[in-house]
Design a protein around this motif. Structure first.
Motif, PDB file in Angstrom:
ATOM      1  N   LYS A 101      33.728  57.389  78.984  1.00 47.85           N
ATOM      2  CA  LYS A 101      32.725  57.890  78.027  1.00 47.85           C
ATOM      3  C   LYS A 101      31.372  57.235  78.278  1.00 47.85           C
ATOM      4  N   LYS A 102      31.389  55.949  78.601  1.00 49.17           N
ATOM      5  CA  LYS A 102      30.131  55.261  78.892  1.00 49.17           C
ATOM      6  C   LYS A 102      29.487  55.856  80.136  1.00 49.17           C
ATOM      7  N   PHE A 103      30.306  56.148  81.153  1.00 45.97           N
ATOM      8  CA  PHE A 103      29.787  56.769  82.370  1.00 45.97           C
ATOM      9  C   PHE A 103      29.093  58.093  82.043  1.00 45.97           C
ATOM     10  N   MET A 104      29.705  58.874  81.160  1.00 46.28           N
ATOM     11  CA  MET A 104      29.105  60.153  80.759  1.00 46.28           C
ATOM     12  C   MET A 104      27.779  59.917  80.027  1.00 46.28           C
ATOM     13  N   LEU A 105      27.720  58.881  79.212  1.00 46.36           N
ATOM     14  CA  LEU A 105      26.468  58.557  78.521  1.00 46.36           C
ATOM     15  C   LEU A 105      25.380  58.159  79.515  1.00 46.36           C
ATOM     16  N   GLU A 106      25.766  57.425  80.547  1.00 43.59           N
ATOM     17  CA  GLU A 106      24.804  56.965  81.545  1.00 43.59           C
ATOM     18  C   GLU A 106      24.135  58.129  82.276  1.00 43.59           C
ATOM     19  N   GLN A 107      24.795  59.276  82.310  1.00 48.43           N
ATOM     20  CA  GLN A 107      24.266  60.442  83.013  1.00 48.43           C
ATOM     21  C   GLN A 107      23.246  61.219  82.175  1.00 48.43           C
ATOM     22  N   ARG A 108      23.100  60.848  80.932  1.00 50.55           N
ATOM     23  CA  ARG A 108      22.217  61.586  80.025  1.00 50.55           C
ATOM     24  C   ARG A 108      20.924  60.832  79.774  1.00 50.55           C
ATOM     25  N   ASP A 109      19.915  61.585  79.366  1.00 51.86           N
ATOM     26  CA  ASP A 109      18.611  61.011  79.021  1.00 51.86           C
ATOM     27  C   ASP A 109      18.050  61.724  77.793  1.00 51.86           C
ATOM     28  N   GLY A 110      17.075  61.084  77.174  1.00 50.24           N
ATOM     29  CA  GLY A 110      16.335  61.700  76.078  1.00 50.24           C
ATOM     30  C   GLY A 110      17.216  62.149  74.924  1.00 50.24           C
ATOM     31  N   ASP A 111      16.895  63.336  74.418  1.00 53.56           N
ATOM     32  CA  ASP A 111      17.628  63.877  73.273  1.00 53.56           C
ATOM     33  C   ASP A 111      19.110  64.067  73.573  1.00 53.56           C
ATOM     34  N   SER A 112      19.422  64.430  74.804  1.00 51.98           N
ATOM     35  CA  SER A 112      20.816  64.615  75.200  1.00 51.98           C
ATOM     36  C   SER A 112      21.578  63.294  75.081  1.00 51.98           C
ATOM     37  N   PHE A 113      20.954  62.200  75.491  1.00 54.43           N
ATOM     38  CA  PHE A 113      21.585  60.891  75.352  1.00 54.43           C
ATOM     39  C   PHE A 113      21.782  60.565  73.878  1.00 54.43           C
ATOM     40  N   ASP A 114      20.725  60.725  73.088  1.00 56.34           N
ATOM     41  CA  ASP A 114      20.796  60.383  71.667  1.00 56.34           C
ATOM     42  C   ASP A 114      21.925  61.138  70.969  1.00 56.34           C
ATOM     43  N   GLU A 115      22.021  62.423  71.247  1.00 53.00           N
ATOM     44  CA  GLU A 115      23.056  63.236  70.618  1.00 53.00           C
ATOM     45  C   GLU A 115      24.453  62.769  71.057  1.00 53.00           C
ATOM     46  N   ALA A 116      24.631  62.544  72.348  1.00 51.15           N
ATOM     47  CA  ALA A 116      25.936  62.112  72.860  1.00 51.15           C
ATOM     48  C   ALA A 116      26.302  60.718  72.345  1.00 51.15           C
ATOM     49  N   TYR A 117      25.321  59.818  72.302  1.00 50.97           N
ATOM     50  CA  TYR A 117      25.586  58.462  71.820  1.00 50.97           C
ATOM     51  C   TYR A 117      26.016  58.480  70.360  1.00 50.97           C
ATOM     52  N   THR A 118      25.308  59.223  69.530  1.00 48.16           N
ATOM     53  CA  THR A 118      25.651  59.232  68.108  1.00 48.16           C
ATOM     54  C   THR A 118      27.013  59.884  67.872  1.00 48.16           C
ATOM     55  N   GLU A 119      27.316  60.941  68.603  1.00 52.86           N
ATOM     56  CA  GLU A 119      28.639  61.572  68.469  1.00 52.86           C
ATOM     57  C   GLU A 119      29.730  60.601  68.919  1.00 52.86           C
ATOM     58  N   ASN A 120      29.465  59.873  70.002  1.00 50.94           N
ATOM     59  CA  ASN A 120      30.401  58.876  70.496  1.00 50.94           C
ATOM     60  C   ASN A 120      30.632  57.790  69.451  1.00 50.94           C
ATOM     61  N   GLN A 121      29.575  57.394  68.765  1.00 51.35           N
ATOM     62  CA  GLN A 121      29.692  56.340  67.753  1.00 51.35           C
ATOM     63  C   GLN A 121      30.520  56.789  66.553  1.00 51.35           C
ATOM     64  N   VAL A 122      30.385  58.031  66.172  1.00 55.64           N
ATOM     65  CA  VAL A 122      31.206  58.553  65.071  1.00 55.64           C
ATOM     66  C   VAL A 122      32.678  58.463  65.475  1.00 55.64           C
ATOM     67  N   GLU A 123      32.995  58.986  66.643  1.00 49.93           N
ATOM     68  CA  GLU A 123      34.387  58.978  67.116  1.00 49.93           C
ATOM     69  C   GLU A 123      34.909  57.558  67.294  1.00 49.93           C
ATOM     70  N   ALA A 124      34.113  56.691  67.877  1.00 49.43           N
ATOM     71  CA  ALA A 124      34.542  55.308  68.119  1.00 49.43           C
ATOM     72  C   ALA A 124      34.837  54.583  66.811  1.00 49.43           C
ATOM     73  N   HIS A 125      33.997  54.805  65.812  1.00 42.82           N
ATOM     74  CA  HIS A 125      34.212  54.116  64.538  1.00 42.82           C
ATOM     75  C   HIS A 125      35.371  54.729  63.754  1.00 42.82           C
ATOM     76  N   GLU A 126      35.584  56.014  63.876  1.00 49.63           N
ATOM     77  CA  GLU A 126      36.773  56.612  63.249  1.00 49.63           C
ATOM     78  C   GLU A 126      38.034  56.008  63.860  1.00 49.63           C
ATOM     79  N   ASP A 127      38.053  55.869  65.180  1.00 49.28           N
ATOM     80  CA  ASP A 127      39.200  55.269  65.866  1.00 49.28           C
ATOM     81  C   ASP A 127      39.389  53.805  65.456  1.00 49.28           C
ATOM     82  N   SER A 128      38.290  53.065  65.381  1.00 52.85           N
ATOM     83  CA  SER A 128      38.379  51.654  65.008  1.00 52.85           C
ATOM     84  C   SER A 128      38.874  51.491  63.578  1.00 52.85           C
ATOM     85  N   ILE A 129      38.400  52.329  62.688  1.00 57.57           N
ATOM     86  CA  ILE A 129      38.848  52.255  61.298  1.00 57.57           C
ATOM     87  C   ILE A 129      40.346  52.501  61.211  1.00 57.57           C
ATOM     88  N   GLU A 130      40.830  53.494  61.937  1.00 59.04           N
ATOM     89  CA  GLU A 130      42.270  53.780  61.927  1.00 59.04           C
ATOM     90  C   GLU A 130      43.050  52.581  62.469  1.00 59.04           C
TER      91      GLU A 130
END
Length: 171
Positions: A101-130
């Motif tokens: 997932k980090k590799f995929m984030l590294e391939q993005r820039d600008g708004d595309s990065f921001d959107e992917a990073y925030t979506e990743n953070q939602v999923e990561a924190h849902e997983d961590s909470i569980e």
């Protein structure tokens, strides 16, 4: 409603409740697996946040990323201390799926990065909470206490991540 009907419904409710309790009991995680997985997740949070500080030009994402570095570094220090006392190994790197997932984030820039990073953070924190909810039911009193104390911060991170994801969703 007659007595037989009331009794039948009450019995069903009792059986369902008992089955639900049993399902939660089975869903516990052992101490070694929790330490390994939780430490890998915290490392990934820090790595992805550092990437966000480099790639994002959005102040709200940079502020969030800095908070992730601070909070997850502190969690990992505390977890490492507990694990050391119990002679359990902590992860020294993020899990393979998180690296992808980090590799995929590294391939993005600008708004595309921001959107992917925030979506990743939602999923990561849902997983961590569980994960931390499962650990909170652990027979290991110290790890259960640590998990219970950490959960509110993770839940707050999830709320913030969802707000960021909504703000940066370009669809």
């Amino acid at each position: 409603m007659n007595i037989k009907n009331i009794f039948s419904r009450t019995t069903l409710i009792f059986i369902f409740g008992a089955a639900s309790s049993l399902a939660f009991a089975v869903d516990k995680i052992d101490a070694e697996d929790f330490v390994e997985e939780a430490s890998a997740k915290s490392i990934a949070e820090v790595e992805n946040a550092k990437l966000a500080l480099q790639k994002s030009t959005s102040l709200d994402i940079q502020n969030f990323a800095q908070q992730m570095i601070t909070d997850h570094s502190a969690v990992n220090i505390q977890l490492t201390s507990i694990a050391g006392q119990k002679k359990l190994d902590v992860s020294d790197e993020a899990a393979l799926t998180t690296k992808a997932k980090k590799f995929m984030l590294e391939q993005r820039d600008g708004d595309s990065f921001d959107e992917a990073y925030t979506e990743n953070q939602v999923e990561a924190h849902e997983d961590s909470i569980e994960l931390f909810q499962r650990a909170a039911m652990s027979d290991d009193v110290e790890l259960a206490k640590f998990a219970k104390q950490t959960l509110p911060k993770l839940q707050h991170h999830l709320t913030m991540a969802k707000e960021l994801a909504a703000a940066h969703d370009k669809d």
